[in-house]
Design a protein around this motif. Structure first.
Motif, mmCIF file in Angstrom:
data_model
loop_
_atom_site.group_PDB
_atom_site.id
_atom_site.type_symbol
_atom_site.label_atom_id
_atom_site.label_comp_id
_atom_site.label_asym_id
_atom_site.label_seq_id
_atom_site.Cartn_x
_atom_site.Cartn_y
_atom_site.Cartn_z
ATOM 1 N N LEU A 1 0.788 -1.180 0.002
ATOM 2 C CA LEU A 1 0.109 0.107 0.098
ATOM 3 C C LEU A 1 0.764 1.371 0.087
ATOM 4 O O LEU A 1 1.873 1.467 0.955
ATOM 5 C CB LEU A 1 -1.055 -0.199 1.174
ATOM 6 N N PRO A 2 0.746 2.185 -1.118
ATOM 7 C CA PRO A 2 1.326 3.488 -0.957
ATOM 8 C C PRO A 2 0.644 4.459 -0.053
ATOM 9 O O PRO A 2 1.212 5.506 0.424
ATOM 10 C CB PRO A 2 0.937 3.949 -2.336
ATOM 11 N N PHE A 3 -0.595 4.207 0.417
ATOM 12 C CA PHE A 3 -1.196 4.940 1.629
ATOM 13 C C PHE A 3 -2.095 4.075 2.124
ATOM 14 O O PHE A 3 -2.447 2.938 1.831
ATOM 15 C CB PHE A 3 -1.897 6.144 0.795
ATOM 16 N N VAL A 4 -2.577 4.471 3.419
ATOM 17 C CA VAL A 4 -3.320 3.676 4.364
ATOM 18 C C VAL A 4 -4.656 4.653 4.659
ATOM 19 O O VAL A 4 -4.301 5.872 5.202
ATOM 20 C CB VAL A 4 -2.510 3.204 5.533
ATOM 21 N N ILE A 5 -5.918 4.276 4.358
ATOM 22 C CA ILE A 5 -6.934 4.939 5.006
ATOM 23 C C ILE A 5 -7.443 4.829 6.375
ATOM 24 O O ILE A 5 -7.249 3.449 6.830
ATOM 25 C CB ILE A 5 -8.244 4.659 4.163
ATOM 26 N N ILE A 6 -7.563 5.616 7.277
ATOM 27 C CA ILE A 6 -7.872 5.558 8.737
ATOM 28 C C ILE A 6 -9.150 6.256 8.837
ATOM 29 O O ILE A 6 -9.352 7.438 8.823
ATOM 30 C CB ILE A 6 -6.994 6.447 9.408
ATOM 31 N N PRO A 7 -10.089 5.294 8.681
ATOM 32 C CA PRO A 7 -11.546 5.716 8.864
ATOM 33 C C PRO A 7 -11.936 6.105 10.424
ATOM 34 O O PRO A 7 -11.281 5.486 11.283
ATOM 35 C CB PRO A 7 -12.386 4.524 8.501
ATOM 36 N N ASP A 8 -12.881 7.167 10.498
ATOM 37 C CA ASP A 8 -13.329 7.307 11.802
ATOM 38 C C ASP A 8 -14.477 6.546 12.227
ATOM 39 O O ASP A 8 -15.667 6.700 11.483
ATOM 40 C CB ASP A 8 -13.779 9.027 11.868
ATOM 41 N N THR A 9 -14.306 5.464 12.791
ATOM 42 C CA THR A 9 -15.360 4.604 13.215
ATOM 43 C C THR A 9 -16.540 4.910 14.060
ATOM 44 O O THR A 9 -17.399 4.270 14.231
ATOM 45 C CB THR A 9 -14.635 3.496 13.824
ATOM 46 N N SER A 10 -16.498 6.246 14.310
ATOM 47 C CA SER A 10 -17.770 6.734 15.130
ATOM 48 C C SER A 10 -18.742 7.433 14.088
ATOM 49 O O SER A 10 -19.721 7.951 14.567
ATOM 50 C CB SER A 10 -17.057 7.881 16.223
ATOM 51 N N LYS A 11 -18.326 7.536 12.890
ATOM 52 C CA LYS A 11 -18.928 8.274 11.909
ATOM 53 C C LYS A 11 -19.239 7.389 10.524
ATOM 54 O O LYS A 11 -18.629 6.255 10.579
ATOM 55 C CB LYS A 11 -18.176 9.593 11.481
ATOM 56 N N VAL A 12 -20.206 7.652 10.083
ATOM 57 C CA VAL A 12 -20.768 6.626 8.875
ATOM 58 C C VAL A 12 -19.734 6.742 7.892
ATOM 59 O O VAL A 12 -18.998 7.874 7.658
ATOM 60 C CB VAL A 12 -22.020 6.943 8.102
ATOM 61 N N GLN A 13 -19.608 5.816 6.761
ATOM 62 C CA GLN A 13 -18.716 5.855 5.466
ATOM 63 C C GLN A 13 -19.670 5.616 4.461
ATOM 64 O O GLN A 13 -20.391 4.300 4.609
ATOM 65 C CB GLN A 13 -17.675 4.971 5.791
ATOM 66 N N ILE A 14 -19.333 5.946 3.248
ATOM 67 C CA ILE A 14 -19.947 5.535 1.963
ATOM 68 C C ILE A 14 -19.617 4.023 1.802
ATOM 69 O O ILE A 14 -18.239 3.738 1.657
ATOM 70 C CB ILE A 14 -19.585 6.291 0.850
#
Length: 397
Positions: free
Chosen positions: A37-50
């Protein structure tokens, strides 16, 4: 336990599987993971994601990237729970140029893009897609293959078929770690209850041993030392053997009483004391107990994430009910078998006591006290050995 959906759920909850990454290629888009991976996505798990559309990302340079125009989605999910929090039409991630480490937020997504271990080549394009826990379990679990290494073996081979080898290997490692952790926790609980049961039996025998020991000491202090004849020694050995058999059968009866009280009357099936404690030799009963332990483990895993109204929990409850009916009949039959063996043992004891009448009164009295003492002492040591085995089993976890 291997086939438990909830176990797979626990694995993906602790893993970095929230986001699927694809590298754009000439012929097809290749899934990448981990060190690629050239980058890593860090989602905010307290909020919704598409979660129902892929978001294209283009590398600008070492410090920035661009989120490109993309097909809108229709669902935004709290990915760590799997609940559909928002259902709307034409929802998108913010488009534009961003810095690595910058927060990217909208009504329907919230995440950061951090630099990964692989190099960032300007112009390279990638697609990312957020996945909810339920989507991940649906993706991983059907591709998990578990087979015994050979027919009848207790050793299993685990394989996972996925689009990325490193991702499948990571899932398998974490799946085994989670399985071992859960199994060890259950073993500790069962071992503690086993030790409690043994301690209770030790208490009964210890009280009897003290009483007999006092009688034995009084007799020795008030009477001359008796020389036991060879005939008397042979009788004593036979008494000791049948006496120990009887006490072990009584311990087995106590174990059957425990099973009936704990499982049938108290309606408990978690952490059932192991059948080996009572030296239970009833195959159907032993197999039913194993099945109940397995069902209890599976139910416990599910209840960590679902209410008792969840369909799979209801199905498990039905199977538990069926197993309890078999168990109740098994306990009844086992108890009758034990009682019949005790009747036979009592008959053997009566014959030995009849033989005692042929020896002098003083020797007979001495033998009666000594046999009670030796039997209780041997059973006491036997239970201490069982307790030590349980203690070693606990320490090894």
């Amino acid at each position: 336990i291997f086939k438990s959906r909830t176990l797979s759920r626990e694995v993906v909850l602790k893993g970095d599987f929230w986001v699927t990454y694809k590298e754009d290629g000439f012929w097809y888009n290749r899934e990448i993971f981990g060190y690629e991976l050239p980058f890593v996505i860090i989602p905010d798990t307290s909020k919704v994601q598409i979660t129902d559309t892929e978001i294209p990302i283009k590398i600008i340079d070492e410090n920035s990237f661009e989120i490109l125009e993309h097909k809108p989605g229709n669902a935004a999910v709290l990915i760590y729970r799997g609940d559909t929090a928002v259902v709307a039409k034409n929802i998108n991630a913010p488009k534009g140029i961003f810095k690595f480490g910058e927060n990217i937020e909208s009504e329907y997504c919230s995440f950061r893009v951090q630099k990964g271990r692989s190099g960032r080549v300007p112009g390279n394009k990638y697609h990312i897609q957020f996945k909810s826990v339920d989507q991940l379990v649906t993706e991983f679990k059907p591709n998990l293959d578990i087979q015994p290494s050979s027919k009848g073996s207790s050793v299993f081979e685990l394989n996972h078929k996925g689009k990325n080898i490193e991702k499948s290997k990571t899932f398998l490692r974490r799946f085994m770690d989670q399985t071992i952790q859960f199994t060890l926790q259950e073993r500790v609980i069962i071992t503690n209850k086993t030790i409690d049961f043994i301690d209770e039996q030790i208490g009964f025998v210890y009280d009897s041993l003290n009483l007999v020991e006092n009688d034995f000491e009084k007799y020795k202090s008030n009477n001359q030392i008796i020389e036991i004849s060879k005939y008397g020694e042979d009788l004593l050995a036979k008494f000791n053997q049948v006496g120990e058999e009887k006490i072990k059968e009584q311990i087995l009866l106590n174990y059957l009483d425990y099973l009936e009280d704990y499982i049938i009357k108290q309606n408990q099936i978690d952490a059932i004391v192991a059948p080996s404690v009572g030296e239970l030799n009833e195959p159907i009963l032993t197999e039913t107990l194993k099945k109940l332990n397995d069902l209890a483990t599976e139910r416990k895993l599910l209840q960590q994430n679902f209410s008792d109204k969840y369909p799979e929990i209801k199905r498990i409850e039905e199977r538990i009910g069926q197993a309890k009916m078999i168990l109740q009949e098994g306990i009844k039959q086992a108890r009758e078998n034990v009682k019949q063996r005790i009747v036979n043992i009592n008959s053997r004891i009566a014959k030995l006591e009849e033989s005692l009448r042929g020896i002098p009164s003083a020797e007979r009295k001495y033998l009666n006290i000594q046999r009670k003492y030796v039997i209780n002492e041997n059973i006491y040591n036997y239970l201490l050995e069982k307790r030590a085995e349980a203690g070693i089993a606990k320490a090894s976890t």
